[in-house]
Design a protein around this motif. Structure first.
Motif, short mmCIF file in Angstrom:
data_model
loop_
_atom_site.label_atom_id
_atom_site.label_comp_id
_atom_site.label_asym_id
_atom_site.label_seq_id
_atom_site.Cartn_x
_atom_site.Cartn_y
_atom_site.Cartn_z
N ARG A 1 49.83 44.69 32.87
CA ARG A 1 48.53 44.72 32.19
C ARG A 1 47.70 45.88 32.73
O ARG A 1 47.89 46.29 33.86
N VAL B 1 47.76 43.56 22.62
CA VAL B 1 47.44 42.22 23.12
C VAL B 1 48.65 41.33 22.86
O VAL B 1 49.02 41.11 21.71
N HIS C 1 44.10 36.65 29.24
CA HIS C 1 43.11 37.39 30.02
C HIS C 1 41.97 37.83 29.11
O HIS C 1 41.87 38.99 28.72
N CYS D 1 53.47 50.26 23.99
CA CYS D 1 52.59 51.13 24.76
C CYS D 1 53.29 52.45 25.09
O CYS D 1 52.68 53.52 24.99
N SER E 1 52.53 38.10 34.58
CA SER E 1 51.98 39.43 34.33
C SER E 1 51.37 39.98 35.61
O SER E 1 50.99 39.24 36.51
N TYR F 1 38.31 45.77 27.77
CA TYR F 1 39.12 46.86 27.22
C TYR F 1 38.66 47.21 25.82
O TYR F 1 38.65 48.38 25.43
N ARG G 1 47.12 47.52 27.83
CA ARG G 1 47.88 46.33 27.46
C ARG G 1 47.26 45.14 28.16
O ARG G 1 46.89 45.21 29.34
N THR G 2 47.13 44.04 27.44
CA THR G 2 46.62 42.82 28.05
C THR G 2 47.25 41.64 27.31
O THR G 2 48.06 41.83 26.42
N THR G 3 46.91 40.44 27.72
CA THR G 3 47.46 39.27 27.05
C THR G 3 46.31 38.39 26.55
O THR G 3 45.17 38.57 26.96
N PRO H 1 48.70 43.25 37.15
CA PRO H 1 47.85 44.40 36.83
C PRO H 1 48.55 45.70 37.22
O PRO H 1 49.32 45.73 38.18
N GLU I 1 39.18 40.36 30.49
CA GLU I 1 39.79 41.68 30.59
C GLU I 1 39.92 42.30 29.20
O GLU I 1 39.58 43.47 28.99
N MET I 2 40.36 41.48 28.24
CA MET I 2 40.53 41.96 26.87
C MET I 2 39.20 42.44 26.30
O MET I 2 39.10 43.51 25.69
#
Lengths: 99, 284
Positions: free
Chosen positions: B251, B203, B181, B163, B231, B188, B176-178, B233, B184-185
């Motif tokens: 994230r 991801v 989530h 990032c 993680s 995004y 950025r996310t995992t 936010p 959330e993904m």
């Protein structure tokens, strides 16, 4: 339990340290509801028994069979949150409410 | 196979391909593919106006299973092919799915220059910290000290913060996310598709069979729980003391700004030069 040797699909030996969730399998008899009454539908042809749906089910509706695949152990606990649906990597389980 | 469900996700899959799919048990790629499909379905986009491009790697198998216009290209060159598609058909929505090795090692130049150019591509970078498909060699994002088949005594190289790399290159949307989530993904991915300009979502995904086994991370549920517990936010980072933030995955949407988009700027240039015939503008 600690002396038990479990092999995964590729034939590698799994120890408890490697994958504790694979050791917590239930050997008891499985009483899953019939498909038409079940709140969660599982497609065993596509399931790879990774255990994610059982680990993240918030109410404990899903349980694991002795081979690691999920089954509906408490159909009345399902709240149709679709967590299993979204987290299944194999598109093999749907927990959405029938419309 | 008689009772394949007809939920949203299954309507976007190619049922003439072999299922269950090729990924290992517990691999996050399927979760990410599901999130992409849900994002596309909830936006009600026309499938003919969408194209998914990928390179080579585990995550780059995704276009095989999704029923859109798809392109499975050379190793590391997914963004280069996607740039060509976007230049030729600027109205198309282009989604690029690549892995960490594909995009930051072999195709690193294409990533930074697409970000600098601000061309309207939606890059979903699946970061599993290792080259999974070829057997677990260490990649540019393998953390310092982690094990891989080519680093049996621990990796001695520091890893990339993708990032920060893309932010430095000037991308206009970075998130950025995992893989844990999922909602959330999905949000995004929707925001990235709507955003005019280069957008990249990193991801973090779980590779339980190769990375997890070499590094004693446990199975897929353990790796997903690690994403959940480890993680934060990005909005919470300023409010917490620094010792609680250290070592956590941050994230969130790290940058979202509107900048001139490359295809629009190119169309402007063409129309401007066509009016004058190119005689007064060119300064050679």
């Amino acid at each position: 339990m600690s002396n038990k040797v479990i092999k995964d699909r590729m034939g590698m030996i799994i120890t408890e340290e490697d994958a504790p969730e694979k050791m917590e399998v239930e050997a008891t008899e499985v009483k899953a509801p019939a498909e038409k009454d079940s709140p969660v539908l599982i497609y065993y042809n596509w399931c790879k028994k990774c255990g994610i749906c059982v680990a993240f089910c918030p109410t404990g509706c899903l349980g694991r069979k002795s081979d690691g695949s999920p089954y509906v152990q408490a159909p009345e606990k399902c709240i149709h949150c679709e967590t299993c649906d979204r987290l299944c990597p194999d598109f093999a389980i749907t927990g959405a409410k029938e419309k | 196979m008689a009772n394949i469900p007809q939920k949203v996700v299954h309507q976007y899959l190619r049922h003439d391909k072999k299922f269950p799919h090729v990924w290992c048990a517990g691999c996050s790629n399927g979760i990410i593919l599901g999130a992409i499909i849900r994002a596309i379905a909830s936006m009600e986009l026309d499938r003919d106006n969408l194209v998914m491009v990928s390179g080579i790697g585990c995550s780059s198998r995704m276009p095989v299973y999704i029923d859109l216009n798809t392109l499975h290209t050379l190793h590391g060159r997914a963004i280069a092919f996607a740039t060509g598609i976007k230049m030729h058909k600027p109205k198309m929505k282009v989604i690029v799915v690549t892995g960490d090795g594909d995009c930051t090692a072999i195709g690193g130049n294409h990533l930074i220059h697409a970000a600098r150019r601000n061309i309207d591509l939606n890059v979903i970078l699946v970061n599993n910290n290792i080259y999974g498909m070829t057997g677990g060699q260490c990649s540019p994002t393998t953390p310092y000290g982690a094990f891989a088949t080519t680093a049996p005594y621990g990796n001695i190289e520091p890893d990339f913060d993708i990032c920060n790399l893309v932010l430095g290159a000037g991308a206009s949307f970075v998130a950025r996310t995992t893989a844990f989530h999922v909602v959330e993904m999905q949000n995004y991915i929707q925001a990235a598709i709507e955003h005019p300009g280069f957008s990249m979502i990193e991801v973090l995904s779980a590779c339980p069979v190769i990375y997890g086994r070499l590094n004693k991370k446990g199975g897929a549920p353990q790796m997903m729980k690690e994403f959940r517990d480890n993680s934060l936010p990005v909005t919470a980072v300023d409010k917490l003391p620094p010792d609680q933030v250290e070592g956590k995955i941050i994230r969130g949407i790290l940058r979202k700004e509107i900048r001139p988009e490359y295809c629009a700027a190119y169309a402007d240039l063409v129309s401007r030069v066509q009016v004058t015939g190119g005689k007064n503008d060119a300064k050679i």
